[in-house]
Structures are given as C-alpha cells and as structure tokens.
Design a protein around this motif. Structure first.
Motif, mmCIF file in Angstrom:
data_model
loop_
_atom_site.group_PDB
_atom_site.id
_atom_site.type_symbol
_atom_site.label_atom_id
_atom_site.label_comp_id
_atom_site.label_asym_id
_atom_site.label_seq_id
_atom_site.Cartn_x
_atom_site.Cartn_y
_atom_site.Cartn_z
ATOM 1 N N ILE A 34 0.846 -1.204 0.000
ATOM 2 C CA ILE A 34 0.000 0.000 0.000
ATOM 3 C C ILE A 34 0.878 1.249 0.000
ATOM 4 N N LEU A 35 1.907 1.274 0.820
ATOM 5 C CA LEU A 35 2.794 2.431 0.887
ATOM 6 C C LEU A 35 3.514 2.677 -0.438
ATOM 7 N N LYS A 77 10.902 -2.699 -5.937
ATOM 8 C CA LYS A 77 11.090 -4.049 -5.417
ATOM 9 C C LYS A 77 9.834 -4.624 -4.761
ATOM 10 N N ILE A 78 8.764 -3.835 -4.704
ATOM 11 C CA ILE A 78 7.538 -4.286 -4.057
ATOM 12 C C ILE A 78 6.577 -4.831 -5.104
ATOM 13 N N GLY A 79 6.395 -6.137 -5.095
ATOM 14 C CA GLY A 79 5.523 -6.796 -6.060
ATOM 15 C C GLY A 79 4.096 -6.926 -5.550
ATOM 16 N N PRO A 80 3.283 -7.682 -6.271
ATOM 17 C CA PRO A 80 1.883 -7.866 -5.865
ATOM 18 C C PRO A 80 1.763 -8.746 -4.623
ATOM 19 N N ILE A 81 0.739 -8.472 -3.850
ATOM 20 C CA ILE A 81 0.468 -9.313 -2.693
ATOM 21 C C ILE A 81 -0.298 -10.554 -3.154
ATOM 22 N N LYS A 98 -3.707 2.328 -11.203
ATOM 23 C CA LYS A 98 -2.797 1.334 -11.778
ATOM 24 C C LYS A 98 -1.666 0.997 -10.813
ATOM 25 N N ALA A 99 -1.213 1.965 -10.043
ATOM 26 C CA ALA A 99 -0.152 1.722 -9.069
ATOM 27 C C ALA A 99 -0.619 0.706 -8.027
ATOM 28 N N PHE A 100 -1.897 0.746 -7.699
ATOM 29 C CA PHE A 100 -2.456 -0.207 -6.745
ATOM 30 C C PHE A 100 -2.763 -1.538 -7.422
ATOM 31 N N ARG A 103 -0.264 -4.263 -7.777
ATOM 32 C CA ARG A 103 0.102 -4.957 -6.539
ATOM 33 C C ARG A 103 -1.079 -5.737 -5.968
ATOM 34 N N ASN A 104 -2.099 -5.954 -6.813
ATOM 35 C CA ASN A 104 -3.266 -6.750 -6.444
ATOM 36 C C ASN A 104 -4.103 -6.069 -5.357
ATOM 37 N N ILE A 105 -4.188 -4.725 -5.451
ATOM 38 C CA ILE A 105 -4.950 -3.937 -4.479
ATOM 39 C C ILE A 105 -5.994 -3.132 -5.235
ATOM 40 N N SER A 106 -7.216 -3.167 -4.762
ATOM 41 C CA SER A 106 -8.300 -2.368 -5.334
ATOM 42 C C SER A 106 -8.483 -1.138 -4.445
#
Length: 115
Positions: A34-35, A77-81, A98-100, A103-106
């Motif tokens: 999220i960050l 370096k932060i991929g999808p959860i 799109k940034a969210f 990373r598999n975040i809605s």
C-alpha cells in the motif's frame, strides 16, 4: 487524501520530492505494498499537475521548465500481494489506480488528484 496530496505538492523544497520518500521497510507485506502504491500514485498526481502548468511553488505557468516527479527506488522491489486486497468498494481507471492494481490492491484514488 486530497488535502494530504495538496500539502505534499505545495512544498517545492528538494526534501519534499516524491523520490525522497524513505523506504519504510515495513514488515507487513500488504501495508508495504500500500505504501509503495501510494508513493507511485502521488508521482502520477503530481506530474499531472505539473504538466497542466501548476508548479510546486503554487504558481501557474505553462511555459516554465519543470522536473517531473519520479517514484522512490524502493517501490520497484515491491511486487503484488498474494491475496486481493479491497480498500474500497469502487476503483477508478486513473493512473493512480494502476499503481495499486499492479500490486493486487483495489483502491479508489480520485482524492489523490484533488490538489
């Protein structure tokens, strides 16, 4: 998020550049994602304003040369959860969303653009 984005944007000092946001090294994978997404969404929102002629010192001038914002290097370096995370019922198709999404975040992100 609108007031926070505007506050951030209207600080032209170098230490307030988006790329200067330090890596939080958050041990919680979802919160870290999220960050990272928030930082990248802020880049998109700031750059949109800059391209419209609104500059970080609060002046409007479409002829001025400006430097586009970039994401902090740690966000790469932060991929999808693993499991889909829903932060809101609705989302948007803006660049910030799109940034969210990557990373598999809605997340609904319209407020980030209210600067």
């Amino acid at each position: 998020m609108g007031f926070e984005s505007q506050y951030f944007f209207l600080h032209p000092e170098r230490r307030w550049r988006v790329c200067a946001i330090p890596d939080p090294h958050d041990p919680d994978v979802a919160r870290y994602a999220i960050l990272a997404s928030l930082a990248e969404a802020l880049v998109d929102a700031c750059n949109r304003r800059l391209q419209q002629g609104l500059h970080r010192d609060g002046k409007v001038d479409t002829s001025r040369i400006f430097i586009l914002e970039t994401a902090p290097s740690w966000t790469d370096k932060i991929g999808p959860i693993a499991e889909r995370l829903f932060l809101s019922k609705g989302g948007s198709s803006s660049g910030a969303a799109k940034a969210f999404e990557k990373r598999n975040i809605s997340a609904a992100t319209a407020e980030i653009y209210r600067m």
